[in-house]
Write a protein that holds these residues in place. Structure first.
Motif, PDB file in Angstrom:
ATOM      1  N   ARG A  43      -5.947  12.061 -11.422  1.00 19.55           N
ATOM      2  CA  ARG A  43      -6.560  12.289 -10.107  1.00 19.55           C
ATOM      3  C   ARG A  43      -7.572  13.425 -10.164  1.00 19.55           C
ATOM      4  O   ARG A  43      -8.613  13.379  -9.510  1.00 19.55           O
ATOM      5  CB  ARG A  43      -5.467  12.569  -9.072  1.00 19.55           C
ATOM      6  N   ALA A  44      -7.301  14.443 -10.954  1.00 19.88           N
ATOM      7  CA  ALA A  44      -8.182  15.608 -11.031  1.00 19.88           C
ATOM      8  C   ALA A  44      -9.551  15.273 -11.630  1.00 19.88           C
ATOM      9  O   ALA A  44     -10.504  16.043 -11.478  1.00 19.88           O
ATOM     10  CB  ALA A  44      -7.516  16.711 -11.851  1.00 19.88           C
ATOM     11  N   ALA A  45      -9.689  14.135 -12.255  1.00 21.07           N
ATOM     12  CA  ALA A  45     -10.968  13.736 -12.851  1.00 21.07           C
ATOM     13  C   ALA A  45     -11.969  13.243 -11.810  1.00 21.07           C
ATOM     14  O   ALA A  45     -13.129  12.997 -12.138  1.00 21.07           O
ATOM     15  CB  ALA A  45     -10.739  12.658 -13.903  1.00 21.07           C
ATOM     16  N   PHE A  46     -11.547  13.111 -10.545  1.00 22.55           N
ATOM     17  CA  PHE A  46     -12.399  12.564  -9.496  1.00 22.55           C
ATOM     18  C   PHE A  46     -12.747  13.628  -8.467  1.00 22.55           C
ATOM     19  O   PHE A  46     -11.900  14.433  -8.089  1.00 22.55           O
ATOM     20  CB  PHE A  46     -11.703  11.382  -8.809  1.00 22.55           C
TER      21      PHE A  46
ATOM     22  N   TRP B 236       0.830  -1.210   0.000  1.00 25.15           N
ATOM     23  CA  TRP B 236       0.000   0.000   0.000  1.00 25.15           C
ATOM     24  C   TRP B 236       0.860   1.255   0.000  1.00 25.15           C
ATOM     25  O   TRP B 236       1.907   1.295   0.635  1.00 25.15           O
ATOM     26  CB  TRP B 236      -0.895   0.017   1.239  1.00 25.15           C
ATOM     27  N   VAL B 237       0.365   2.283  -0.680  1.00 25.81           N
ATOM     28  CA  VAL B 237       1.029   3.582  -0.726  1.00 25.81           C
ATOM     29  C   VAL B 237      -0.007   4.640  -0.372  1.00 25.81           C
ATOM     30  O   VAL B 237      -1.111   4.643  -0.918  1.00 25.81           O
ATOM     31  CB  VAL B 237       1.576   3.871  -2.151  1.00 25.81           C
ATOM     32  N   ARG B 238       0.359   5.538   0.542  1.00 26.39           N
ATOM     33  CA  ARG B 238      -0.508   6.688   0.826  1.00 26.39           C
ATOM     34  C   ARG B 238       0.034   7.857   0.026  1.00 26.39           C
ATOM     35  O   ARG B 238       1.165   8.291   0.228  1.00 26.39           O
ATOM     36  CB  ARG B 238      -0.529   7.028   2.298  1.00 26.39           C
ATOM     37  N   GLU B 239      -0.788   8.334  -0.890  1.00 22.78           N
ATOM     38  CA  GLU B 239      -0.375   9.460  -1.722  1.00 22.78           C
ATOM     39  C   GLU B 239      -0.455  10.758  -0.924  1.00 22.78           C
ATOM     40  O   GLU B 239      -1.212  10.852   0.050  1.00 22.78           O
ATOM     41  CB  GLU B 239      -1.248   9.535  -2.968  1.00 22.78           C
ATOM     42  N   PRO B 240       0.285  11.782  -1.336  1.00 26.40           N
ATOM     43  CA  PRO B 240       0.279  13.057  -0.609  1.00 26.40           C
ATOM     44  C   PRO B 240      -1.117  13.652  -0.404  1.00 26.40           C
ATOM     45  O   PRO B 240      -1.380  14.264   0.611  1.00 26.40           O
ATOM     46  CB  PRO B 240       1.139  13.964  -1.490  1.00 26.40           C
ATOM     47  N   GLY B 241      -2.028  13.430  -1.321  1.00 29.93           N
ATOM     48  CA  GLY B 241      -3.385  13.961  -1.189  1.00 29.93           C
ATOM     49  C   GLY B 241      -4.275  13.154  -0.270  1.00 29.93           C
ATOM     50  O   GLY B 241      -5.431  13.503  -0.041  1.00 29.93           O
ATOM     51  N   GLY B 242      -3.762  12.022   0.264  1.00 32.57           N
ATOM     52  CA  GLY B 242      -4.520  11.215   1.211  1.00 32.57           C
ATOM     53  C   GLY B 242      -5.110   9.939   0.645  1.00 32.57           C
ATOM     54  O   GLY B 242      -5.716   9.165   1.386  1.00 32.57           O
TER      55      GLY B 242
END
Length: 171
Positions: A60-63, A39-45
């Motif tokens: 990511r911006a599409a969501f 698992w990876v936690r991305e900077p945006g959470g």
């Protein structure tokens, strides 16, 4: 603790699939890479599977929320190229999806401060010219203020749906 929720139709398939006998031998090809990357936690959470993030090509911006993004990044078909055709295929797909989901949820439990994660497994007949059983699965984390990607509200639904939720005690 893992909580299983499924439709009645999936419960019937699960009984045929004998999920209580699933072992590492049921993991689909490629599972080792998914599990090794973890698992990876991305900077945006967002919480994503590292191996699946590497092969994801969306934006990511599409969501509008983290949940939808996680479900998109983490979602894939259950590997089935080596499975036989026919009715037994549905049970084999479920066993593979269950085996990988169980291991992925086990991995997230070992990550400090990880949220609860839900795995969704679906099995259905393809809508192709030559219909065949296919399976899909995805994973998303529980985020405050966001609705789950999918909830199994109607156990009598004819759909073959199963969710596995890794329940964590409050921090």
């Amino acid at each position: 603790m893992t909580v299983l929720v499924m439709t009645d139709a999936m419960r019937e398939l699960a009984a045929r699939a004998e999920l209580d006998t699933v072992t590492a031998a049921d993991l689909p090809p490629g599972a080792g890479e998914v599990l090794a990357a973890g698992w990876v936690r991305e900077p945006g959470g967002a919480w994503v599977l590292g191996a699946r993030r590497r092969s994801y090509s969306g934006d990511r911006a599409a969501f509008d929320d983290l949940t939808g993004y996680e479900a998109a990044v983490n979602g894939r078909a259950v590997h089935d190229l080596d499975l036989p055709r026919g009715e037994e295929r549905a049970a084999l797909l479920l066993r593979r999806g269950y085996a990988l989901s169980r291991e992925v949820l086990h991995l997230v439990r070992a990550v400090p401060d990880a949220p609860a994660v839900t795995a969704l497994i679906t099995v259905s007949v393809s809508s192709t010219e030559d219909p065949e059983w296919v399976g899909n699965q995805t994973f998303w984390a529980r985020h405050v203020g966001e609705r789950p990607y999918v909830e199994i509200d109607d156990p009598a639904s004819p759909e073959l749906l199963m969710s596995m939720d890794s329940a964590f005690p409050p921090a």
